[in-house]
Design a protein around this motif. Structure first.
Motif, PDB file in Angstrom:
ATOM      1  N   PRO A   1     -13.532  19.368  -3.765  1.00 31.32           N
ATOM      2  CA  PRO A   1     -13.019  20.739  -3.831  1.00 31.32           C
ATOM      3  C   PRO A   1     -11.518  20.830  -3.530  1.00 31.32           C
ATOM      4  CG  PRO A   1     -15.131  20.713  -2.719  1.00 31.32           C
ATOM      5  CD  PRO A   1     -14.735  19.270  -2.917  1.00 31.32           C
ATOM      6  N   VAL A   2     -11.054  20.057  -2.553  1.00 31.66           N
ATOM      7  CA  VAL A   2      -9.621  19.902  -2.294  1.00 31.66           C
ATOM      8  C   VAL A   2      -9.292  18.459  -2.618  1.00 31.66           C
ATOM      9  CG1 VAL A   2      -7.789  19.938  -0.562  1.00 31.66           C
ATOM     10  CG2 VAL A   2      -9.634  21.636  -0.463  1.00 31.66           C
ATOM     11  N   HIS A   3      -8.376  18.240  -3.561  1.00 29.91           N
ATOM     12  CA  HIS A   3      -8.041  16.871  -3.994  1.00 29.91           C
ATOM     13  C   HIS A   3      -6.566  16.841  -4.377  1.00 29.91           C
ATOM     14  CE1 HIS A   3      -9.370  13.123  -6.474  1.00 29.91           C
ATOM     15  NE2 HIS A   3      -8.324  12.869  -5.696  1.00 29.91           N
ATOM     16  N   ILE A   4      -5.775  16.259  -3.489  1.00 26.47           N
ATOM     17  CA  ILE A   4      -4.322  16.187  -3.663  1.00 26.47           C
ATOM     18  C   ILE A   4      -3.925  14.719  -3.775  1.00 26.47           C
ATOM     19  CG2 ILE A   4      -2.093  16.683  -2.562  1.00 26.47           C
ATOM     20  CD1 ILE A   4      -3.652  19.076  -1.175  1.00 26.47           C
ATOM     21  N   VAL A   5      -3.003  14.439  -4.685  1.00 31.86           N
ATOM     22  CA  VAL A   5      -2.497  13.085  -4.894  1.00 31.86           C
ATOM     23  C   VAL A   5      -1.073  13.024  -4.349  1.00 31.86           C
ATOM     24  CG1 VAL A   5      -1.924  11.328  -6.612  1.00 31.86           C
ATOM     25  CG2 VAL A   5      -3.885  12.829  -6.973  1.00 31.86           C
ATOM     26  N   VAL A   6      -0.763  11.946  -3.617  1.00 30.42           N
ATOM     27  CA  VAL A   6       0.594  11.700  -3.127  1.00 30.42           C
ATOM     28  C   VAL A   6       1.062  10.395  -3.742  1.00 30.42           C
ATOM     29  CG1 VAL A   6       2.049  11.349  -1.100  1.00 30.42           C
ATOM     30  CG2 VAL A   6       0.087  12.913  -0.965  1.00 30.42           C
ATOM     31  N   VAL A   7       2.225  10.436  -4.420  1.00 29.66           N
ATOM     32  CA  VAL A   7       2.676   9.294  -5.199  1.00 29.66           C
ATOM     33  C   VAL A   7       4.194   9.142  -5.088  1.00 29.66           C
ATOM     34  CG1 VAL A   7       2.780  10.699  -7.298  1.00 29.66           C
ATOM     35  CG2 VAL A   7       2.527   8.255  -7.502  1.00 29.66           C
ATOM     36  N   PRO A   8       4.680   7.900  -4.962  1.00 31.89           N
ATOM     37  CA  PRO A   8       6.137   7.708  -4.993  1.00 31.89           C
ATOM     38  C   PRO A   8       6.656   7.951  -6.404  1.00 31.89           C
ATOM     39  CG  PRO A   8       5.041   5.575  -4.884  1.00 31.89           C
ATOM     40  CD  PRO A   8       3.973   6.621  -4.776  1.00 31.89           C
ATOM     41  N   LYS A   9       7.855   8.512  -6.507  1.00 31.97           N
ATOM     42  CA  LYS A   9       8.441   8.812  -7.811  1.00 31.97           C
ATOM     43  C   LYS A   9       8.947   7.559  -8.528  1.00 31.97           C
ATOM     44  CE  LYS A   9       9.971  13.447  -6.552  1.00 31.97           C
ATOM     45  NZ  LYS A   9      11.175  14.278  -6.421  1.00 31.97           N
ATOM     46  N   GLN A  10       9.208   6.504  -7.793  1.00 32.11           N
ATOM     47  CA  GLN A  10       9.583   5.233  -8.425  1.00 32.11           C
ATOM     48  C   GLN A  10       8.332   4.389  -8.578  1.00 32.11           C
ATOM     49  OE1 GLN A  10      12.136   4.010  -5.108  1.00 32.11           O
ATOM     50  NE2 GLN A  10      10.947   2.139  -4.949  1.00 32.11           N
ATOM     51  N   HIS A  11       8.328   3.513  -9.574  1.00 27.71           N
ATOM     52  CA  HIS A  11       7.151   2.680  -9.786  1.00 27.71           C
ATOM     53  C   HIS A  11       7.003   1.657  -8.660  1.00 27.71           C
ATOM     54  CE1 HIS A  11       3.866   0.713 -11.775  1.00 27.71           C
ATOM     55  NE2 HIS A  11       4.416  -0.416 -11.389  1.00 27.71           N
TER      56      HIS A  11
ATOM     57  N   SER B   1       3.618  -0.790  -7.601  1.00 30.91           N
ATOM     58  CA  SER B   1       2.285  -1.067  -8.139  1.00 30.91           C
ATOM     59  C   SER B   1       1.149  -0.820  -7.154  1.00 30.91           C
ATOM     60  CB  SER B   1       2.214  -2.488  -8.688  1.00 30.91           C
ATOM     61  OG  SER B   1       2.502  -3.417  -7.668  1.00 30.91           O
ATOM     62  N   SER B   2       1.362  -1.088  -5.871  1.00 29.97           N
ATOM     63  CA  SER B   2       0.282  -0.881  -4.894  1.00 29.97           C
ATOM     64  C   SER B   2       0.864  -0.861  -3.489  1.00 29.97           C
ATOM     65  CB  SER B   2      -0.774  -1.987  -4.992  1.00 29.97           C
ATOM     66  OG  SER B   2      -0.312  -3.177  -4.378  1.00 29.97           O
ATOM     67  N   VAL B   3       0.006  -0.607  -2.525  1.00 27.55           N
ATOM     68  CA  VAL B   3       0.423  -0.588  -1.118  1.00 27.55           C
ATOM     69  C   VAL B   3       0.941  -1.965  -0.677  1.00 27.55           C
ATOM     70  CG1 VAL B   3      -1.841  -1.103  -0.107  1.00 27.55           C
ATOM     71  CG2 VAL B   3      -0.225   0.344   1.140  1.00 27.55           C
ATOM     72  N   LEU B   4       0.561  -3.005  -1.384  1.00 26.76           N
ATOM     73  CA  LEU B   4       1.029  -4.356  -1.052  1.00 26.76           C
ATOM     74  C   LEU B   4       2.482  -4.580  -1.443  1.00 26.76           C
ATOM     75  CD1 LEU B   4      -2.100  -6.395  -2.185  1.00 26.76           C
ATOM     76  CD2 LEU B   4      -1.550  -5.538   0.104  1.00 26.76           C
ATOM     77  N   GLU B   5       3.035  -3.694  -2.277  1.00 26.50           N
ATOM     78  CA  GLU B   5       4.384  -3.868  -2.810  1.00 26.50           C
ATOM     79  C   GLU B   5       5.409  -2.883  -2.245  1.00 26.50           C
ATOM     80  OE1 GLU B   5       4.903  -6.459  -4.793  1.00 26.50           O
ATOM     81  OE2 GLU B   5       2.759  -6.915  -4.709  1.00 26.50           O
ATOM     82  N   VAL B   6       4.992  -1.902  -1.479  1.00 26.34           N
ATOM     83  CA  VAL B   6       5.894  -0.839  -1.031  1.00 26.34           C
ATOM     84  C   VAL B   6       6.794  -1.326   0.109  1.00 26.34           C
ATOM     85  CG1 VAL B   6       4.258   0.178   0.628  1.00 26.34           C
ATOM     86  CG2 VAL B   6       5.999   1.611  -0.440  1.00 26.34           C
ATOM     87  N   ASP B   7       8.060  -0.895   0.079  1.00 23.22           N
ATOM     88  CA  ASP B   7       8.959  -1.263   1.174  1.00 23.22           C
ATOM     89  C   ASP B   7       8.802  -0.274   2.326  1.00 23.22           C
ATOM     90  OD1 ASP B   7      10.988   0.928   1.110  1.00 23.22           O
ATOM     91  OD2 ASP B   7      11.567   0.059  -0.803  1.00 23.22           O
ATOM     92  N   ASN B   8       9.260  -0.675   3.496  1.00 25.39           N
ATOM     93  CA  ASN B   8       9.023   0.111   4.717  1.00 25.39           C
ATOM     94  C   ASN B   8       9.670   1.485   4.686  1.00 25.39           C
ATOM     95  OD1 ASN B   8       7.479  -1.924   5.784  1.00 25.39           O
ATOM     96  ND2 ASN B   8       9.144  -2.823   6.965  1.00 25.39           N
TER      97      ASN B   8
ATOM     98  N   LEU C   1       7.511   4.970   4.992  1.00 22.90           N
ATOM     99  CA  LEU C   1       7.700   6.020   5.996  1.00 22.90           C
ATOM    100  C   LEU C   1       7.789   7.404   5.350  1.00 22.90           C
ATOM    101  CD1 LEU C   1      10.207   4.342   8.463  1.00 22.90           C
ATOM    102  CD2 LEU C   1       7.820   4.947   8.903  1.00 22.90           C
ATOM    103  N   GLU C   2       8.508   7.502   4.231  1.00 17.32           N
ATOM    104  CA  GLU C   2       8.611   8.790   3.549  1.00 17.32           C
ATOM    105  C   GLU C   2       7.255   9.215   2.981  1.00 17.32           C
ATOM    106  OE1 GLU C   2      11.249  11.032   0.097  1.00 17.32           O
ATOM    107  OE2 GLU C   2      11.940   9.120   0.885  1.00 17.32           O
ATOM    108  N   LEU C   3       6.535   8.258   2.380  1.00 16.49           N
ATOM    109  CA  LEU C   3       5.190   8.537   1.865  1.00 16.49           C
ATOM    110  C   LEU C   3       4.289   9.069   2.967  1.00 16.49           C
ATOM    111  CD1 LEU C   3       4.467   5.504  -0.458  1.00 16.49           C
ATOM    112  CD2 LEU C   3       4.051   7.887  -1.064  1.00 16.49           C
TER     113      LEU C   3
END
Length: 105
Positions: A37-47, A49-56, A60-62
Motif C-alpha cells: 500500500p505504501v511503496h517508495i523507491v530511493v535511488v541514486p541519480k548516478q548509475h 550497480s548495487s550496494v556492493l559498488e556504492v562509495d561512502n 551517507l546521502e542515500l
C-alpha cells in the motif's frame, strides 16, 4: 531496453514518477507498480550497480534520504520496511532501496 530501469526510464523522463524527496544525488518516489500500500523507491541519480559498488559519501546521502522517508512512513502508518536486493533478486541492475508498509498486494 537494458537492465537499468532507472537510467533508461526514470531519469530520462520516459516514465513519469511522483517524487517524495529529492536531493542533488538521490531521488525518492512512489513506485510505479507498487507491491505494498505504501511503496517508495530511493535511488541514486548516478548509475551504481548495487550496494556492493556504492562509495561512502553517496551511501551517507542515500541513507539520509532513506532515514527521512522511512521516518515519515513510520509516523503515518506505524511501521516501515527498508530493503534492497543483489544478484538475481535485483530486477534493475541499479542500486535502489524500497521503503514500504502494509501487507503485500
Amino acid at each position: 531496453m537494458s537492465d537499468d530501469f532507472y537510467c533508461d526510464q526514470v531519469f530520462s523522463g520516459k516514465t513519469p514518477v511522483e517524487k517524495v524527496l529529492e536531493t542533488e544525488n538521490v531521488l525518492a518516489y512512489h513506485h510505479t507498480r507498487p507491491f505494498w500500500p505504501v511503496h517508495i523507491v530511493v535511488v541514486p541519480k548516478q548509475h551504481v550497480s548495487s550496494v556492493l559498488e556504492v562509495d561512502n559519501e553517496l551511501l551517507l546521502e542515500l541513507f539520509g534520504v532513506i532515514k527521512q522517508v522511512a521516518a515519515n512512513v513510520y509516523a503515518e502508518t506505524g511501521a516501515a520496511r527498508v530493503l534492497t536486493n543483489l544478484g538475481e533478486y535485483q530486477d534493475s541492475k541499479h542500486l535502489h532501496f524500497h521503503i514500504n508498509s502494509g501487507e503485500q498486494l
